[in-house]
Design an enzyme around this catalytic site. Structure first.
Site, mmCIF file in Angstrom:
data_model
loop_
_atom_site.group_PDB
_atom_site.id
_atom_site.type_symbol
_atom_site.label_atom_id
_atom_site.label_comp_id
_atom_site.label_asym_id
_atom_site.label_seq_id
_atom_site.Cartn_x
_atom_site.Cartn_y
_atom_site.Cartn_z
ATOM 1 N N SER A 193 -12.272 33.274 4.368
ATOM 2 C CA SER A 193 -12.660 31.873 4.344
ATOM 3 C C SER A 193 -11.427 31.030 4.632
ATOM 4 O O SER A 193 -10.324 31.383 4.232
ATOM 5 C CB SER A 193 -13.229 31.523 2.965
ATOM 6 O OG SER A 193 -13.123 30.126 2.738
ATOM 7 N N LYS A 230 -11.691 35.221 -0.443
ATOM 8 C CA LYS A 230 -12.981 35.625 0.081
ATOM 9 C C LYS A 230 -12.900 36.777 1.080
ATOM 10 O O LYS A 230 -11.982 36.883 1.876
ATOM 11 C CB LYS A 230 -13.677 34.439 0.782
ATOM 12 C CG LYS A 230 -14.200 33.403 -0.181
ATOM 13 C CD LYS A 230 -15.407 33.869 -0.961
ATOM 14 C CE LYS A 230 -16.642 33.697 -0.236
ATOM 15 N NZ LYS A 230 -17.598 32.815 -0.260
ATOM 16 N N TYR A 243 -52.370 40.747 37.621
ATOM 17 C CA TYR A 243 -51.123 40.021 37.376
ATOM 18 C C TYR A 243 -51.352 38.514 37.273
ATOM 19 O O TYR A 243 -52.120 37.941 38.033
ATOM 20 C CB TYR A 243 -50.119 40.302 38.515
ATOM 21 C CG TYR A 243 -48.814 39.551 38.349
ATOM 22 C CD1 TYR A 243 -47.784 40.062 37.576
ATOM 23 C CD2 TYR A 243 -48.632 38.294 38.952
ATOM 24 C CE1 TYR A 243 -46.600 39.358 37.403
ATOM 25 C CE2 TYR A 243 -47.454 37.591 38.787
ATOM 26 C CZ TYR A 243 -46.434 38.127 38.014
ATOM 27 O OH TYR A 243 -45.271 37.430 37.837
ATOM 28 N N GLN A 266 -44.128 36.786 33.937
ATOM 29 C CA GLN A 266 -42.700 36.618 34.180
ATOM 30 C C GLN A 266 -41.965 36.319 32.865
ATOM 31 O O GLN A 266 -40.760 36.538 32.756
ATOM 32 C CB GLN A 266 -42.482 35.496 35.199
ATOM 33 C CG GLN A 266 -41.054 35.280 35.601
ATOM 34 C CD GLN A 266 -40.945 34.460 36.866
ATOM 35 O OE1 GLN A 266 -41.152 34.968 37.970
ATOM 36 N NE2 GLN A 266 -40.633 33.183 36.737
ATOM 37 N N LYS A 286 -39.773 39.178 30.273
ATOM 38 C CA LYS A 286 -38.455 39.828 30.344
ATOM 39 C C LYS A 286 -37.454 39.367 29.299
ATOM 40 O O LYS A 286 -36.789 40.194 28.657
ATOM 41 C CB LYS A 286 -37.875 39.633 31.744
ATOM 42 C CG LYS A 286 -38.633 40.417 32.790
ATOM 43 C CD LYS A 286 -38.322 39.972 34.186
ATOM 44 C CE LYS A 286 -39.464 40.329 35.106
ATOM 45 N NZ LYS A 286 -40.732 39.585 34.780
ATOM 46 N N HIS A 316 -37.416 47.269 -8.413
ATOM 47 C CA HIS A 316 -37.404 45.829 -8.742
ATOM 48 C C HIS A 316 -35.966 45.297 -8.841
ATOM 49 O O HIS A 316 -35.732 44.293 -9.507
ATOM 50 C CB HIS A 316 -38.146 45.536 -10.048
ATOM 51 C CG HIS A 316 -39.479 46.203 -10.156
ATOM 52 N ND1 HIS A 316 -40.653 45.601 -9.754
ATOM 53 C CD2 HIS A 316 -39.827 47.455 -10.572
ATOM 54 C CE1 HIS A 316 -41.669 46.437 -9.957
ATOM 55 N NE2 HIS A 316 -41.184 47.580 -10.439
ATOM 56 N N ASN A 320 -45.755 42.770 42.541
ATOM 57 C CA ASN A 320 -46.430 43.092 41.279
ATOM 58 C C ASN A 320 -46.165 44.532 40.833
ATOM 59 O O ASN A 320 -45.860 44.788 39.668
ATOM 60 C CB ASN A 320 -47.937 42.832 41.391
ATOM 61 C CG ASN A 320 -48.235 41.361 41.632
ATOM 62 O OD1 ASN A 320 -47.349 40.515 41.495
ATOM 63 N ND2 ASN A 320 -49.462 41.059 42.008
ATOM 64 N N GLU A 342 -24.546 40.355 7.299
ATOM 65 C CA GLU A 342 -25.428 39.179 7.300
ATOM 66 C C GLU A 342 -26.036 38.955 8.681
ATOM 67 O O GLU A 342 -27.207 38.583 8.810
ATOM 68 C CB GLU A 342 -24.648 37.941 6.861
ATOM 69 C CG GLU A 342 -24.209 38.004 5.411
ATOM 70 C CD GLU A 342 -23.218 36.909 5.084
ATOM 71 O OE1 GLU A 342 -23.626 35.926 4.458
ATOM 72 O OE2 GLU A 342 -22.034 37.029 5.455
HETATM 73 N N1 ARG Z 1 -40.770 37.358 39.240
HETATM 74 C C1 ARG Z 1 -42.073 37.880 39.066
HETATM 75 C C2 ARG Z 1 -42.254 38.384 37.646
HETATM 76 O O1 ARG Z 1 -41.291 38.606 37.031
HETATM 77 C C3 ARG Z 1 -42.297 39.019 40.014
HETATM 78 C C4 ARG Z 1 -43.731 39.230 40.364
HETATM 79 C C5 ARG Z 1 -44.219 38.072 41.143
HETATM 80 N N2 ARG Z 1 -45.502 38.304 41.675
HETATM 81 C C6 ARG Z 1 -46.229 37.334 42.192
HETATM 82 N N3 ARG Z 1 -47.407 37.617 42.632
HETATM 83 N N4 ARG Z 1 -45.795 36.093 42.253
HETATM 84 O O2 ARG Z 1 -43.351 38.515 37.142
#
Ligand code: ARG
Length: 479
Positions: free
Chosen positions: A298, A304, A338, A343, A346, A177, A131, A311
């Site tokens: 194109s 074109k 936690y 998870q 990310k 405008h 954690n 874009e």
């Molecule tokens: N892979 C987990 C995450 O990204 C890491 C932490 C996991 N902790 C746990 N108590 N299972 O959050």
């Protein structure tokens, strides 16, 4: 640490068999294996292997601290550091086998470490939890990403400033405008984006400052009974200080939210510029020509030149904003501390910060290469009675007419010109005097686009003299 002694300790250590997966690391009290679908939903290593470098850096700092505090032996510490070096090399070489059965990057590296060096590897996790480990790794990753984006944005400002300098006196229509409003200089318009990019950098750097505290040592949530030195690990990892509260350390991802919020605003700025590039490069406007390097043709229409990069920059802003929403929604109902929901933090962060960096770099390229059609811009700068405000200002300045009245008189003159299909400067003096008898021939001097922009010398205004001064100040402020 020599490879030889690594090999020796590896021979004496019991490595987890790969097939045992993560359960070999945490599953002593389990008797059954994971459901098939659990093996699909649970692992994060497919994406969190991007934290490898940060995870190794965190482990090195933690290991050195454990040795310095006498929590593990120096010989174990040396073995761990040697093993981490080797793992770093394996990852760099693409030789490291990430195993989804080992869930995440943290357990993958730890399992490999123990396979390489034996029992010493099992001591690394003393006074640490995944954690605080993941909270640390993720902060380090976001910090690196912020630094990359800052240098991308600086290069973007440089490209804008170079074009602004070339076009400090190039006139173009200014719009409100999307209707012609008043003539402006192209350099001035580009400097607007220099300011936006400057504030974007400010937002990222604010986020970085608050982010820069080290969660390592918070352990699972409560801290640890071992005599760790959190200031030492914080310093080793370039943080300003350890975080103050262990529960907060492993619970919050507001540092990532702040980076995403800064990214969202930045993406919106880029999207607006991209939209302008799209519009400006249509034949209807014809203000700029984008280079071959950032446009496509194109397969059916030979004439074109499509502004694909612009874009895409405009389009990608949507997913950056989406990432901010996604993480806000992931976090909003979570009790402290936690939860595995986290998870999910990310992928949106990796994607959004990668995307913003990409968009800034593509936009920088388009701006650097862009060719402005000065004649075309000038010919359109006066269209739509864009100097009408200059006429009204002249009435105020020269005849002391109250502005509201001058506005009304000018409106009548515009109406007259519209009816005759003429520009304001093409009207007979007598025709204008029929509306306001005190008008003199001197009025004509202010009814040119060049005179209009040159007159706007207020601080931050569009006059070429102001634009040149603003460029000098911007270089001092930002580069
Ligand atoms: N892979 C987990 C995450 O990204 C890491 C932490 C996991 N902790 C746990 N108590 N299972 O959050």
């Amino acid at each position: 640490m020599s490879r030889k002694s690594n090999a020796k300790s590896a021979a004496s250590g019991a490595a987890a068999a790969p097939s045992d997966g993560a359960r070999a690391l945490w599953g002593a009290h389990f008797s059954g294996g994971p459901a098939e679908v659990m093996a699909l939903i649970n692992p994060s290593v497919a994406f969190d292997q991007r934290l490898s470098a940060q995870d190794i850096a965190g482990s090195r700092a933690h290991c050195r601290m454990l040795v310095a505090q006498g929590i593990i032996d120096r010989s174990d510490g040396d073995a761990i550091l040697g093993g981490l070096d080797q793992i770093e090399q394996e990852i760099e070489d693409g030789a490291f086998q990430f195993d989804p059965a080992l869930e995440d990057v943290h357990l993958n590296i730890e399992a490999r470490l123990t396979a390489l060096i034996g029992d010493a590897g099992k001591r690394l996790h003393t006074a640490r939890s995944r954690n605080d480990q993941v909270a640390t790794d993720f902060r380090l990753w976001v910090r690196d990403a912020i630094d990359r984006i800052d240098s991308d944005l600086k290069a973007f400002q440089e490209a804008l400033l170079a074009q602004a300098e070339t076009h400090a006196a190039t006139v173009m229509p200014g719009f409100t405008h999307l209707q012609p409003a008043q003539p402006v200089t192209f350099g001035h318009h580009l400097l607007a984006y220099v300011e936006m990019a400057g504030r974007d950098r400010g937002r990222f750097s604010d986020a970085r400052r608050r982010l820069n505290e080290c969660p390592l040592g918070a352990a699972a949530l409560a801290g640890t009974s071992f005599p760790i030195d959190r200031a030492a690990t914080a310093e080793a990892l370039g943080f300003d200080a350890p975080t103050a509260n262990s529960i907060d350390s492993v619970s919050d991802r507001d540092f990532a939210l702040e980076a995403l919020a800064a990214a969202g605003v930045c993406a919106v700025h880029l999207s607006r510029l991209a939209e302008e590039l799209v519009v400006w490069s249509t034949p209807g406007f014809g203000f700029v020509k984008l280079s071959d390097a950032f446009t496509t043709g194109s397969s059916i229409m030979p004439q074109k030149r499509n502004p694909d990069a612009a874009e895409l920059v405009r389009g990608k802003s949507g997913r950056v904003i989406g990432a901010l929403n996604a993480l806000l929604l992931t976090l909003k109902g979570l009790p402290l501390a936690y939860s595995k929901d986290m998870q999910e933090d990310k992928e949106p962060v990796f994607d959004a910060l990668d995307t913003v960096s990409l968009c800034v770099r593509a936009t920088t390229g388009m701006i650097a290469d862009m060719q402005a059609d000065q004649a075309r811009m000038a010919s359109m700068a006066g269209a739509g009675y864009a100097v009408a405000t200059d006429l009204a200002d002249w009435l105020v300045r020269e005849l002391n007419v109250p502005f509201r009245e001058a506005h009304n008189v000018t409106g009548q003159i515009v109406k007259l010109a519209e009816g005759k299909g003429l520009e304001l400067s093409e009207l007979e003096l007598g025709e204008m005097q029929a509306i306001e008898p005190r008008i003199t021939g001197a009025l004509r001097d202010v009814l040119t686009v060049e005179a209009s922009v040159a007159s706007r010398t207020s601080h931050g205004g569009t006059a070429p003299s102001q634009v040149r001064a603003a460029i000098t100040r911007a270089r001092e402020r930002f580069l």
